[in-house]
Write an enzyme that holds these catalytic residues in place. Structure first.
Site, mmCIF file in Angstrom:
data_model
loop_
_atom_site.group_PDB
_atom_site.id
_atom_site.type_symbol
_atom_site.label_atom_id
_atom_site.label_comp_id
_atom_site.label_asym_id
_atom_site.label_seq_id
_atom_site.Cartn_x
_atom_site.Cartn_y
_atom_site.Cartn_z
ATOM 1 N N ASP A 31 0.837 -1.207 0.000
ATOM 2 C CA ASP A 31 0.000 0.000 0.000
ATOM 3 C C ASP A 31 0.874 1.259 0.000
ATOM 4 O OD1 ASP A 31 0.857 -0.175 2.613
ATOM 5 O OD2 ASP A 31 -1.135 -0.039 3.527
ATOM 6 N N SER A 32 2.199 1.067 -0.032
ATOM 7 C CA SER A 32 3.100 2.199 -0.288
ATOM 8 C C SER A 32 2.792 2.827 -1.645
ATOM 9 C CB SER A 32 4.566 1.743 -0.244
ATOM 10 O OG SER A 32 4.778 0.641 -1.099
ATOM 11 N N ASP B 192 -1.070 -6.234 -0.036
ATOM 12 C CA ASP B 192 -1.443 -5.611 1.244
ATOM 13 C C ASP B 192 -2.946 -5.427 1.358
ATOM 14 O OD1 ASP B 192 0.890 -5.212 2.650
ATOM 15 O OD2 ASP B 192 1.226 -3.171 1.913
ATOM 16 N N GLU C 25 9.596 -4.073 10.093
ATOM 17 C CA GLU C 25 9.976 -2.775 9.518
ATOM 18 C C GLU C 25 10.591 -1.860 10.587
ATOM 19 O OE1 GLU C 25 6.971 -0.926 7.088
ATOM 20 O OE2 GLU C 25 8.145 0.910 6.855
HETATM 21 O O1 KIV Z 1 3.568 -1.103 1.517
HETATM 22 C C1 KIV Z 1 4.749 -1.480 1.470
HETATM 23 O O2 KIV Z 1 5.481 -1.187 0.531
HETATM 24 C C2 KIV Z 1 5.250 -2.270 2.575
HETATM 25 C C3 KIV Z 1 6.745 -2.462 2.666
HETATM 26 C C4 KIV Z 1 7.349 -1.219 3.170
HETATM 27 C C5 KIV Z 1 7.103 -3.621 3.490
HETATM 28 O O3 KIV Z 1 4.514 -2.719 3.393
#
Ligand code: KIV
Length: 268
Positions: A50-51, A89, A184
């Site tokens: 979700d980044s 995610d 993280e």
């Molecule tokens: O959303 C994402 O990219 C993540 C990573 C930072 C592990 O959860």
């Protein structure tokens, strides 16, 4: 990557990598073109993180990302991967109760995700999703979906009490049945202890060299993120002019235990 090694990866393969001490490479992916490139290079796990709320949508946090967004990007990434394992995610507030969580997880699985990731110690929710036959990846340490409670994207688990709580949480997640754990932004020594105590693979980001694998946000690795890249990342494009080579260099650095270095890690 040899043709013989192009068989699609399963959870069994990831567990075997942990047992055989082979590092697991993981990167975020949000679209079909990068999915194909990362898969071709040999990245073991693609994470539709979700980044994407920051990297793709330009938000200042992951909070505005919707399930519809995640379904769309998971579908795009799945279309062009052949070997890489696919995790998606569950975004903010899409797992408030066990039933809602499982129904939303199902939608990501139906787009091709092999596992869903969710943040925090939501044991009853995790158990219910797993009971429906959906593998779950836990996420502990810095929890970006809790940014309004945390107040900053700071390193977690620095005090003895916080470190103990994180270890206890990791053991509880494993006991509840999670198949993988993302850690993280935690001190390297704590990540080492957690990784040694768990039987499931632990994938670190800002968690030192001793995790079973590493994950980075792809756009940080390519130094094209809108926000300042975090200390734990590295610009792999600065040593080459090819995106494919930069990703390959990251993959090899993870496999050969050359990334992360102490410079990318946190210590107490
Ligand atoms: O959303 C994402 O990219 C993540 C990573 C930072 C592990 O959860």
């Amino acid at each position: 990557m040899q043709a013989a090694n192009r068989k699609p990866l399963t959870l069994i393969d990831l567990n075997k990598m942990k047992q055989e001490n082979i590092k697991i490479s993981c990167l975020t992916a949000y679209d079909a073109s990068f999915s194909a490139l990362l898969d071709h290079v040999g990245i073991d796990i693609l994470l539709v993180g979700d980044s994407l709320g920051m990297t793709i949508q330009g938000h200042s946090s992951t909070l505005p990302v919707s399930l519809v967004d995640m379904i769309y990007h998971t579908r795009c990434v799945n279309r062009t991967r052949k070997r890489s394992f696919l995790i998606a995610d569950l975004p903010f507030m899409t797992y408030p109760t066990p039933l809602v969580a499982a129904k939303n997880a199902m939608q990501l699985i139906q787009q091709g995700a092999q596992m869903v990731k969710l943040e925090g110690l939501k044991l009853d929710i995790i158990r219910f999703i797993i009971d429906q036959g959906i593998p779950v990846c836990g996420h502990l340490g810095l929890l970006p979906q809790s940014i309004n409670q945390l107040g900053s994207y700071a390193v977690q688990g620095k005090t003895a009490a916080d470190a103990e709580a994180l270890l206890t949480a990791a053991l509880a997640l494993e006991a509840e049945g999670v198949s993988l754990l993302v850690l993280e932004c935690v001190p390297a020594q704590l990540a080492k202890t957690i990784t040694a105590q768990l039987n499931i693979p632990v994938i670190g980001i800002g968690a030192g060299i001793d995790c079973d694998g590493q994950v980075l946000v792809l756009y940080d690795l390519l130094n094209i993120s809108i926000k300042k890249t975090p200390k734990f990342s590295h610009n792999f494009l600065q040593e080459t002019h090819s995106i494919e080579q930069a990703v390959a260099n990251y993959h090899n650095a993870v496999k050969n235990r050359e990334f992360p270095t102490p410079e990318h890690s946190f210590y107490n």
